[in-house]
Design an enzyme around this catalytic site. Structure first.
Site, PDB file in Angstrom:
ATOM      1  N   SER A   1      58.285  29.397   5.811  1.00 39.29           N
ATOM      2  CA  SER A   1      57.063  28.613   5.586  1.00 39.29           C
ATOM      3  C   SER A   1      56.604  28.800   4.149  1.00 39.29           C
ATOM      4  CB  SER A   1      55.944  29.096   6.519  1.00 39.29           C
ATOM      5  OG  SER A   1      56.321  28.864   7.847  1.00 39.29           O
TER       6      SER A   1
ATOM      7  N   ARG B   1      49.440  37.448   7.278  1.00 38.85           N
ATOM      8  CA  ARG B   1      50.558  37.550   6.333  1.00 38.85           C
ATOM      9  C   ARG B   1      50.298  38.498   5.162  1.00 38.85           C
ATOM     10  NH1 ARG B   1      52.137  36.301  10.179  1.00 38.85           N
ATOM     11  NH2 ARG B   1      53.002  34.350  10.931  1.00 38.85           N
TER      12      ARG B   1
ATOM     13  N   GLU C   1      52.364  30.830   1.027  1.00 38.94           N
ATOM     14  CA  GLU C   1      52.747  32.041   1.769  1.00 38.94           C
ATOM     15  C   GLU C   1      53.859  32.732   0.992  1.00 38.94           C
ATOM     16  OE1 GLU C   1      53.174  31.839   6.043  1.00 38.94           O
ATOM     17  OE2 GLU C   1      54.935  33.146   5.966  1.00 38.94           O
TER      18      GLU C   1
HETATM   19  C1  LIG Z   1      64.428  30.631   7.608  1.00 40.17           C
HETATM   20  C2  LIG Z   1      63.230  31.529   7.454  1.00 40.17           C
HETATM   21  C3  LIG Z   1      62.365  31.717   8.524  1.00 40.17           C
HETATM   22  C4  LIG Z   1      61.231  32.532   8.384  1.00 40.17           C
HETATM   23  N1  LIG Z   1      60.408  32.698   9.455  1.00 40.17           N
HETATM   24  C5  LIG Z   1      59.330  33.492   9.333  1.00 40.17           C
HETATM   25  C6  LIG Z   1      58.442  33.697  10.444  1.00 40.17           C
HETATM   26  O1  LIG Z   1      58.640  33.168  11.525  1.00 40.17           O
HETATM   27  N2  LIG Z   1      57.382  34.506  10.262  1.00 40.17           N
HETATM   28  C7  LIG Z   1      57.136  35.146   9.073  1.00 40.17           C
HETATM   29  O2  LIG Z   1      56.141  35.889   8.983  1.00 40.17           O
HETATM   30  N3  LIG Z   1      57.947  34.970   8.014  1.00 40.17           N
HETATM   31  C8  LIG Z   1      59.033  34.171   8.113  1.00 40.17           C
HETATM   32  N4  LIG Z   1      59.857  33.999   7.040  1.00 40.17           N
HETATM   33  C9  LIG Z   1      59.519  34.627   5.742  1.00 40.17           C
HETATM   34  C10 LIG Z   1      60.143  36.010   5.528  1.00 40.17           C
HETATM   35  O3  LIG Z   1      61.346  36.141   6.249  1.00 40.17           O
HETATM   36  C11 LIG Z   1      59.189  37.124   5.933  1.00 40.17           C
HETATM   37  O4  LIG Z   1      57.996  37.079   5.200  1.00 40.17           O
HETATM   38  C12 LIG Z   1      59.843  38.499   5.716  1.00 40.17           C
HETATM   39  O5  LIG Z   1      59.082  39.460   6.348  1.00 40.17           O
HETATM   40  C13 LIG Z   1      59.997  38.863   4.251  1.00 40.17           C
HETATM   41  O6  LIG Z   1      60.801  40.024   4.196  1.00 40.17           O
HETATM   42  P1  LIG Z   1      61.774  40.288   2.961  1.00 40.17           P
HETATM   43  O7  LIG Z   1      62.419  41.608   3.184  1.00 40.17           O
HETATM   44  O8  LIG Z   1      62.703  39.153   2.769  1.00 40.17           O
HETATM   45  O9  LIG Z   1      60.734  40.394   1.799  1.00 40.17           O
HETATM   46  P2  LIG Z   1      60.787  39.731   0.350  1.00 40.17           P
HETATM   47  O10 LIG Z   1      60.769  38.256   0.492  1.00 40.17           O
HETATM   48  O11 LIG Z   1      61.863  40.322  -0.463  1.00 40.17           O
HETATM   49  O12 LIG Z   1      59.383  40.225  -0.225  1.00 40.17           O
HETATM   50  C14 LIG Z   1      58.180  39.741   0.304  1.00 40.17           C
HETATM   51  C15 LIG Z   1      57.038  40.579  -0.283  1.00 40.17           C
HETATM   52  O13 LIG Z   1      57.139  41.899   0.238  1.00 40.17           O
HETATM   53  C16 LIG Z   1      57.191  42.845  -0.833  1.00 40.17           C
HETATM   54  N5  LIG Z   1      58.106  43.913  -0.408  1.00 40.17           N
HETATM   55  C17 LIG Z   1      59.407  43.790  -0.070  1.00 40.17           C
HETATM   56  N6  LIG Z   1      59.911  44.981   0.288  1.00 40.17           N
HETATM   57  C18 LIG Z   1      58.897  45.888   0.159  1.00 40.17           C
HETATM   58  C19 LIG Z   1      58.804  47.291   0.362  1.00 40.17           C
HETATM   59  N7  LIG Z   1      59.851  48.035   0.747  1.00 40.17           N
HETATM   60  N8  LIG Z   1      57.596  47.879   0.132  1.00 40.17           N
HETATM   61  C20 LIG Z   1      56.515  47.154  -0.277  1.00 40.17           C
HETATM   62  N9  LIG Z   1      56.561  45.832  -0.492  1.00 40.17           N
HETATM   63  C21 LIG Z   1      57.733  45.203  -0.271  1.00 40.17           C
HETATM   64  C22 LIG Z   1      57.740  42.066  -2.022  1.00 40.17           C
HETATM   65  O14 LIG Z   1      57.337  42.635  -3.247  1.00 40.17           O
HETATM   66  C23 LIG Z   1      57.122  40.697  -1.806  1.00 40.17           C
HETATM   67  O15 LIG Z   1      55.814  40.651  -2.328  1.00 40.17           O
HETATM   68  C24 LIG Z   1      60.991  33.190   7.153  1.00 40.17           C
HETATM   69  C25 LIG Z   1      61.885  33.020   6.087  1.00 40.17           C
HETATM   70  C26 LIG Z   1      62.991  32.196   6.218  1.00 40.17           C
HETATM   71  C27 LIG Z   1      63.933  32.037   5.062  1.00 40.17           C
END
Ligand SMILES: Cc1cc2nc3c(=O)[nH]c(=O)nc-3n(C[C@H](O)[C@H](O)[C@H](O)COP(=O)(O)OP(=O)(O)OC[C@H]3O[C@@H](n4cnc5c(N)ncnc54)[C@H](O)[C@@H]3O)c2cc1C
Length: 309
Positions: free
Chosen positions: A232, A183, A302
């Site tokens: 998570s 992660r 996480e």
């Molecule tokens: C219902 C649900 C199910 C999920 N299932 C999973 C799963 O199965 N597996 C999993 O790994 N995760 C899961 N997640 C968590 C999440 O969806 C992932 O971690 C996802 O990849 C985060 O992406 P985001 O664009 O929403 O990032 P954000 O939540 O907006 O940001 C996460 C981090 O990434 C950084 N970031 C965002 N964009 C950039 C960029 N362009 N450049 C550099 N850094 C950046 C942010 O600063 C922050 O630190 C789940 C979430 C939910 C709500």
């Protein structure tokens, strides 16, 4: 040291971004948990040039920059975020599919929805992202988080990462030079991912579809549906599952305010409507304490906790 307020930057950023700049924007609107106070300034650049301008402006004014993707893995404090929050706009949503001597590739902008990209790959009979269908974030956030599920994660399919860093500007990193952990991708300091090229593989269309259906089935069977969450909450400790430990501590269904540890999956905290970030954090602390006392394991979040609490 970062300045406490971004107000002085607003005229400069407004000139660069126009309506893609918002002041005192409630971040609950931009997070899947639907909690979080306002960003002093939310900047939504539509191009690498605009992004570079925002980063340079913030750096020269000493204003802190916080990145937001789809907001599906962040918990923003009720006090909001001081400084500039950058969320990439639709200008970073292009996908380009190609066939190279090394195999099929897709270059996806950082604002592309990962799940949508995974479905598009499967529709083309391309393997590599089947597990990612139900992961709700963007490609940029997923790369940063090394998102994954059911034994797969992005580290296995990244061919190249493009981004912008405050001083150097646009940079491309080769996938095989990047280091990934559970992660987390180890990116240069201040690196904003703008696009990722994925190395996929041709496979039987039915086999690829079946793997995605299986991932979808497992997700629907095991995770809460309906209420807002951040996925998570804790990382799985080595050789164990955070959900199992929290459930073992008797915390399924525990509440703080309008936040609740899911009855379905104890590693999910859901917002039952009107929860505050402080409620979610309080439940996290209860889970950490109880699991520590019962199992001697300290659960690492996480979800990324950001902003003022
Ligand atoms: C219902 C649900 C199910 C999920 N299932 C999973 C799963 O199965 N597996 C999993 O790994 N995760 C899961 N997640 C968590 C999440 O969806 C992932 O971690 C996802 O990849 C985060 O992406 P985001 O664009 O929403 O990032 P954000 O939540 O907006 O940001 C996460 C981090 O990434 C950084 N970031 C965002 N964009 C950039 C960029 N362009 N450049 C550099 N850094 C950046 C942010 O600063 C922050 O630190 C789940 C979430 C939910 C709500």
């Amino acid at each position: 040291m970062a300045a406490e307020h971004a107000g002085d930057l607003v005229p400069t950023l407004r000139a660069a971004l126009g309506t893609r700049l918002r002041v005192d924007e409630p971040l609950a609107r931009h997070t899947s948990m639907r909690v979080g106070g306002p960003a002093d300034v939310l900047a939504m650049p539509e191009s690498a040039t605009q992004l570079a301008d925002v980063l340079a402006g913030a750096a020269s004014a000493g204003v802190r920059v916080t990145l937001l993707g789809g907001g599906s893995n962040v918990l923003v404090g009720d006090g909001g975020i001081r400084g500039v929050v950058v969320k990439l706009g639709r200008g970073f949503s292009a996908t380009e599919w190609s066939e190279t001597p090394a195999g099929p590739r897709v270059r996806a902008g950082a604002a592309v929805q990962l799940g949508r990209l995974a479905r598009a790959a499967v529709a083309r009979g391309l393997a590599g992202l089947e597990y990612a269908e139900g992961i709700p974030g963007t490609v940029g956030g997923a790369l940063f988080m090394n998102a994954g599920a059911y034994g797969g994660d992005l580290s296995g399919v990244v061919d190249a990462v493009e981004g912008v860093v405050p001083v150097e500007g646009c940079v491309t990193l080769r996938g095989d030079a990047l280091r990934f952990r559970y992660r987390r991708a180890e990116l240069p300091r201040g690196f904003v991912v703008t696009a990722v090229t994925f190395a996929l593989a041709h496979d039987e269309a039915d086999a690829v579809r079946a793997r995605m259906s299986e991932a979808r089935r497992r997700r629907l069977a095991g995770q809460p549906q309906g209420n807002p969450s951040a996925g998570s909450i804790f990382k799985n400790p080595n050789g164990d599952f955070a959900g199992r430990l929290i459930e073992g501590a008797g915390l399924k269904g525990a509440r703080a305010g309008r936040a609740r540890i899911s009855d379905r999956h104890a590693n999910f905290i859901v917002n039952e409507g009107g929860a505050r970030a402080a409620d979610v954090k309080a439940l996290m602390e209860v889970a950490q304490r109880e699991v520590w006392e019962r199992s001697g394991v300290w659960l690492e979040p996480e979800v990324q906790l950001v902003g003022s609490w």
